[in-house]
Write an enzyme that holds these catalytic residues in place. Structure first.
Site, short mmCIF file in Angstrom:
data_model
loop_
_atom_site.label_atom_id
_atom_site.label_comp_id
_atom_site.label_asym_id
_atom_site.label_seq_id
_atom_site.Cartn_x
_atom_site.Cartn_y
_atom_site.Cartn_z
N ASP A 280 -18.66 -19.70 14.72
CA ASP A 280 -18.85 -19.59 13.29
C ASP A 280 -17.64 -18.80 12.81
OD1 ASP A 280 -20.07 -19.74 10.84
OD2 ASP A 280 -21.12 -17.84 11.11
N CYS B 5 -17.26 18.03 37.04
CA CYS B 5 -18.13 18.54 36.00
C CYS B 5 -19.47 18.95 36.60
CB CYS B 5 -18.39 17.47 34.94
SG CYS B 5 -16.93 16.97 34.08
N CYS C 198 -16.77 13.57 35.44
CA CYS C 198 -16.45 13.29 36.85
C CYS C 198 -17.21 14.28 37.72
CB CYS C 198 -14.96 13.36 37.12
SG CYS C 198 -14.26 15.00 36.93
N ASP D 160 -22.99 -15.00 13.87
CA ASP D 160 -23.34 -13.61 13.59
C ASP D 160 -24.83 -13.36 13.78
OD1 ASP D 160 -24.51 -14.66 11.37
OD2 ASP D 160 -23.39 -13.49 9.92
N ASP E 89 -27.23 -17.98 10.76
CA ASP E 89 -27.20 -19.33 11.31
C ASP E 89 -28.22 -19.50 12.44
OD1 ASP E 89 -25.79 -17.55 12.72
OD2 ASP E 89 -23.87 -18.58 12.55
#
Lengths: 832, 61
Positions: free
Chosen positions: A534, A130, A127, A730, A734
């Protein structure tokens, strides 16, 4: 100290912004928010209160912050800090490598004498506090001359006196307060962007400031025309305007002239052609009027036109650069140096990461970034791949697993063998993909481009026609009216409407781990009616788990597992990996003649006997072994995937695996159905497995035992019935189905990225992202539609008004510029 | 109205000055980070660092 403490206490009491502040509680670490282990009693005195700490790392960091007098950090931060124990002592030693002149050459600039300047990339910033803490702390180090942290890019520019402090000391100091800083080398593209930005700012400033002056004098001229003005004052003002317009025209407006010239040379009518024409004509006629002392002047229109148009170009450029910045961030996350291990004596050597070659072994310590793609040889650790896929939870990896360059080692040191470098890494592939998608113009944008080219030609004709008409009417305003039409009709808004929206969206999607390979997909997503999933790896985890070992009476379970592991350790199959996860690594002593047989199995000779492992069909075809009927029934009943182990012609054991349905699968299917999409499941698995998954997720239409070919046909059949199909798979197995669907999404591991043909790759591997993609696409489409309709409305409304002589040239300049500014700002909303 | 002959050069000098300041600011990267200062102003309520730096310099010298 006493007075300081009491002062801060007062501050603490009167502090009313508590709503946003981090609330501490007794059982969690004051610094990082993690629970404090039971038997640990660590505390740091902060603002007069003993605050609990979870580990020595956090304690050290908090003490360093307090000792430097920056307790204020804890009061104003809005996010907890990263746990300090992740930051390791090895870094303290390694950072000294950055003091070596040869390595410093890569990223340090020496503007004068002993003063050095370097850009640091800060990690662990959560933030604004920091940033403040880093700035204050670094500036407080003796020898540091100047430090500036950029809030947007989280990079620090540090200038220091090399005789008083070394770079490694600065890096270590930052480490002490719990952040990690690494020098980086701004690449050329970034430097080019910066130069471009600053040039645009300068042009804008000149246009604005000189423009104001011109406007002031123009208003006096208008007032003078109304109430009477001495001729010599009028001439003075006109001459001043003429001089003041020169820098605007010849400095601020040069990009318009240059791009118009480029278009003309290619015999195209780009949108800068009418702009340049309007500017040129307006200025020339005003100059003539000034010199001759009669006629109208339009200097005010010229400067306003240039200023507002430059402003909208500036914002458009910012949107594109922000998108490019996400790519840069990827590149910057690669380390500059790395530890190479000598192969023979395993000596460590720090080398520039760019010099690594395939086959090199490198040591990666916790907190370090993986310098190239590779494979773990030795060691276990967790890796943070969030830079690559937006996934915030570190992934556990073990020997043999693939590591991606740019991911960060979180827990343990380990050895890696380099497998791919430079342009072959996944990181580079992601980068190329993003750049390609940005270059990929969606049909709508191409249409807009084509239309605007015709549009411009027509506009030029209209301008001539309008001028002729008013001239024939013997109206003295003919020139003014024609000029207004020319200015008002520039189709900038039309051309900007789509590309700015798309590039804003692509940049946004990349940061949340969605990689769009084809920008066109965003548009097509809105027409999708059917979503086809799938099963394996999509609705299910894709990580089978060993569920049961069924042994033939005469064999022991452990023996069977050991033998199976020995066979399978040479296989890449997911089931083999699942088996090895169960057994751990096994020795390959005594194993010979290993071969992987297409169609589902492995064969090897172990201690003079031939062993086979594979699916039921494989064993049946390769051996004379009889598989017990009860096993087959079990496979069917439990809806599991099974492999069988056989020695010669004897069946030894069966291993069954189960692949769990993803937790969020049901919710995702439901939300898609709520969006009005038909959800289907197509799988190559057996009907029982398909039914089980379909029931668990609430899919009504499921089809099992389909080959990729059949899936493709099924998708084609749906399309023949006017369905628009989204295929989610995936990505690797396929590919043909994915390419036959209207839009395809690959769930994903980043390593499969290069192989997939999908339009969109979900790097984060969360199914939840699928409905989210729809939302984003819809939002983008909405913004594009808003932009287009506004641009069309403006152009078709404003031209007739201008042609009828209702719009003065200065009003036309404002109207045209504001319309394109609106379009760009509207598109920028997408980056939020 | 003759005052205008004085006022106009004055305004032009001012313009030149402003343009120069602006170009200097752009060259110095003052416009590179437009978000940070908004946060920074809320946190810089006491300049501990300056005091520390001075005292450290004193120690060193």
């Amino acid at each position: 100290m006493g007075s300081a403490a009491s002062k801060s206490m007062e501050y603490h009491d009167s502090d009313t912004i508590g709503a946003e502040r981090i609330q501490s509680d007794v059982n969690s670490c004051f610094h990082c928010g993690l629970p404090v282990p039971d038997k640990l009693d660590l505390a740091v005195l902060i603002d007069g209160v003993h605050q609990p700490m979870c580990c020595y790392g956090c304690q050290a960091v908090a003490e360093a912050i307090v000792a430097a007098g920056h307790e204020n950090f804890y009061r104003v931060r809005t996010e907890v800090s990263p746990t300090a124990s992740d930051l390791l002592p090895g870094f303290l030693r390694d950072s000294e490598i950055y003091d070596v002149p040869e390595i410093q050459n890569q990223f340090i600039r020496t503007p004068d004498g002993d003063l050095c300047e370097a850009s640091l990339m800060l990690e662990g910033i959560t933030c604004a506090a920091c940033i403040w803490l880093n700035e204050q702390y670094i500036a407080g180090l003796p020898g540091v001359d100047q430090v500036r942290v950029n809030y947007a890019t989280q990079r620090a520019l540090v200038r220091w006196d090399n005789t008083r402090i070394r770079l490694s000391e600065i890096l270590q100091a930052i480490q002490r307060i719990g952040y990690r800083a690494l020098p980086y080398n701004p690449d050329q593209q970034q430097e080019m962007h910066r130069r471009q930005r600053s040039q645009q700012q300068r042009r804008l400033a000149v246009a604005g400031l000189f423009g104001m002056q011109v406007m002031m004098l123009s208003i006096s001229l208008y007032a003078g025309a109304w109430s009477g003005m001495e001729y010599n004052f009028q001439q003075l003002f006109r001459w001043l305007n003429l001089v003041l317009t020169l820098p605007v025209l010849f400095y601020s407006a040069t990009p318009f002239f240059m791009s118009a010239w480029r278009d003309l040379r290619q015999r195209r009518a780009g949108m800068d052609v009418p702009v340049s024409l309007a500017l040129g004509i307006a200025f020339a006629s005003s100059a003539v009027a000034t010199i001759s002392g009669q006629g109208e002047v339009y200097f005010d229109s010229v400067v306003m036109f240039v200023f507002f148009l430059s402003a909208s170009r500036y914002f458009e450029n910012m949107a594109r650069q922000r998108c490019a910045a996400t790519v840069e961030q990827l590149v910057q996350s690669m380390p500059i140096i790395t530890t190479r291990l000598g192969t023979a004596d395993s000596a460590e050597e720090m080398v520039p990461a760019a010099t690594l070659a395939i086959g090199d072994q490198v040591l990666i310590r916790p907190g370090e970034t993986v310098p190239a793609d590779g494979e773990i040889i030795d060691g276990f650790s967790a890796f943070d791949e969030s830079m690559l896929n937006g996934e915030s939870i570190p992934l556990e990896k073990q020997p043999g697993d693939r590591l991606l360059g740019g991911s960060i080692n979180v827990t343990n040191p380990l050895r890696m063998e380099v497998k791919a470098i430079g342009a072959d890494t996944v990181m580079a592939e992601i980068q190329r993909t993003i750049e390609r998608a940005q270059a990929d113009k969606p049909p709508l944008a191409r249409l807009a481009d084509r239309v605007s080219t015709y549009f411009i030609s027509i506009v030029l004709l209209i301008v001539v026609a309008v001028a002729m008409f008013w001239l024939m009417q013997n109206d003295g305003r003919w020139f003014e009216i024609a000029l207004a039409v020319l200015i008002v009709s520039c189709p900038c808004a039309l051309s900007l409407a789509t590309p700015t929206a798309i590039s804003a969206t692509l940049g946004k999607m990349q940061t949340i781990g969605m990689l769009v390979k084809h920008g066109v997909a965003l548009e097509k997503l809105n027409q999708i009616t059917h979503v086809v999933f799938d099963k394996t790896g999509t609705l299910t985890q894709g990580k089978p788990v060993l569920r049961k070992v069924v042994c033939h009476a005469e064999f022991e379970r452990d023996l069977c597992l050991q033998l199976a592991a020995k066979l399978e350790q040479h296989s890449e199959h997911p089931l083999a990996k699942a088996l090895l996860r169960e057994t751990g690594a096994v020795s390959s002593a005594g194993v010979s003649q290993v071969s992987s047989i297409a169609g589902g199995g492995m064969r090897a000779r172990i201690e003079n006997q031939v062993y086979l492992i594979g699916n039921v069909e494989f064993i049946a075809s390769q051996t004379a072994a009889e598989i017990p009927e009860s096993w087959l029934e079990q496979i069917a009943a439990d809806t599991v995937t099974a492999v069988v182990l056989a020695r010669d012609d004897t069946v030894m054991a069966m291993f069954t695996f189960i692949d769990d349905v993803r937790e969020d699968a049901g919710a995702v299917v439901e939300s898609l159905q709520r969006m009005g999409k038909s959800v289907l499941l197509m799988t190559g698995d057996n009907i029982a497995a398909a039914r089980q998954v379909a029931e668990l997720t609430g899919i009504e239409d499921y089809r099992a035992q389909m080959s990729p070919q059949q899936k493709m046909e099924a998708v084609r059949n749906l399309q023949a019935e006017n369905a628009s199909v989204l295929m989610v798979g995936d990505g690797v197995n396929d590919a043909p189905v994915l390419s036959s669907a209207n839009v395809s999404i690959a769930m994903g591991s980043a390593s499969a990225l290069a192989k997939t043909s999908a339009d969109i790759v979900l790097l984060a591997n969360h199914l939840q992202a699928v409905p989210r993609v729809f939302d984003i696409a819809e939002y983008t489409q909405r913004v594009i539609k808003q932009n287009m309709s506004w641009a069309l409305l403006y152009n078709f409304g404003a031209i007739p008004a201008a042609a009828m002589g209702l719009v003065a040239p200065w009003l036309a300049a404002i109207g045209m510029s504001i319309s394109s500014l609106l379009v760009v700002l509207n598109a920028l909303r997408l980056t939020r | 109205m003759e005052i205008i002959y004085l006022l106009i050069p004055v305004s032009l000098i001012l313009l030149g000055l402003i343009v120069w300041i602006f170009l200097w600011a752009v060259r110095n990267g003052q416009y590179e980070d437009l978000e940070g200062p908004a946060h920074r102003i809320l946190m810089d309520e006491d300049r501990i660092v300056d005091r520390q730096k001075n005292s450290r310099r004193g120690d060193a010298g």
